[in-house]
Design an enzyme around this catalytic site. Structure first.
Site, PDB file in Angstrom:
ATOM      1  CB  THR A   1       6.831  14.605   2.584  1.00 44.70           C
ATOM      2  OG1 THR A   1       6.251  13.885   1.481  1.00 44.70           O
ATOM      3  CG2 THR A   1       7.493  15.876   2.090  1.00 44.70           C
ATOM      4  CB  SER A   2       5.505  11.577   6.967  1.00 43.52           C
ATOM      5  OG  SER A   2       6.673  11.837   7.714  1.00 43.52           O
TER       6      SER A   2
END
Length: 215
Positions: free
Chosen positions: A10-11
């Site tokens: 995930t970012s």
């Protein structure tokens, strides 16, 4: 014996890893695949300098090993670099399976018809490149919006403290925080009322205390 690795990214730490991990585990369970290890990162997809990804890359190097992703952009968002990583694994004989791209889940080496195999591999390569293009375009669009947003704040004079957006007017904070000092309000109530994050609240609190000492 071949190893099967799951990878999800995930970012930011604000985003949950659960969805991708669940998708990979469910696929393995439905297809009687034993997952050797799951690797996860919560960092940008612009590059591949991520601790867990690099750890996986160091050990996923034997012919027959498998890497399972839920979506291609979880691997990376830069098209050229992502395709380069996929080519790296292909050269080692490591198979990359991407759940959102069904053609990557087909074992072409077991197909009897050579022509059918060539056609399927061509389609698969085209799909992978297309998904990589979409991920790259989305990354560029997001960066463009961020730059435009920052520029708009600077033009309005709302960008302070070395690029941090101004939360609220200090005088508004001061009036409300006095109620905390006087015991009329709890700190978390003040944060909620002003719509401030905890770090921003305590940054303003420190500013308030410095000002009080100077007075």
């Amino acid at each position: 014996m071949s190893n099967v690795y799951g990878y999800h990214r995930t970012s930011t730490t604000d985003q949950h890893l659960d969805r991708g991990i669940t998708a990979i585990n469910d696929y393995c369970k439905a297809n009687n695949i034993t997952l050797t290890e799951m690797f996860t990162d919560q960092q940008t997809g612009k590059n591949f300098n991520r601790p867990d990804y690099q750890a996986m890359k160091r050990i996923a190097k034997n012919k027959g090993d498998v890497i399972i992703l839920s979506e291609l952009d979880r691997l990376g968002r830069n098209k050229e670099d992502t395709l380069k990583e996929l080519q790296h694994y292909k050269s080692l004989g490591v198979r990359v399976m991407i759940l959102e791209i069904p053609t990557t889940l087909v074992e072409y080496s077991k197909m009897d018809n050579t022509m059918a195999t060539m056609i399927m591999e061509t389609i698969n390569n085209m799909l992978v490149e297309m998904y990589a293009t979409f991920a790259h375009a989305e990354m560029q669009k997001r960066e463009k919006r961020q730059k435009e947003g920052i520029q708009a704040k600077k033009v309005r004079g709302d960008w302070q403290d070395y690029g941090r957006p101004k939360a609220i007017d200090y005088r508004v904070f001061e009036n409300e925080y006095k109620k905390v000092v006087d015991g009329e309000m709890k700190p978390f109530e003040c944060m909620k009322k002003l719509g401030m994050t905890k770090p921003t609240f305590y940054r303003y609190k420190k500013q308030y205390e410095v000002k009080q000492k100077q007075e």
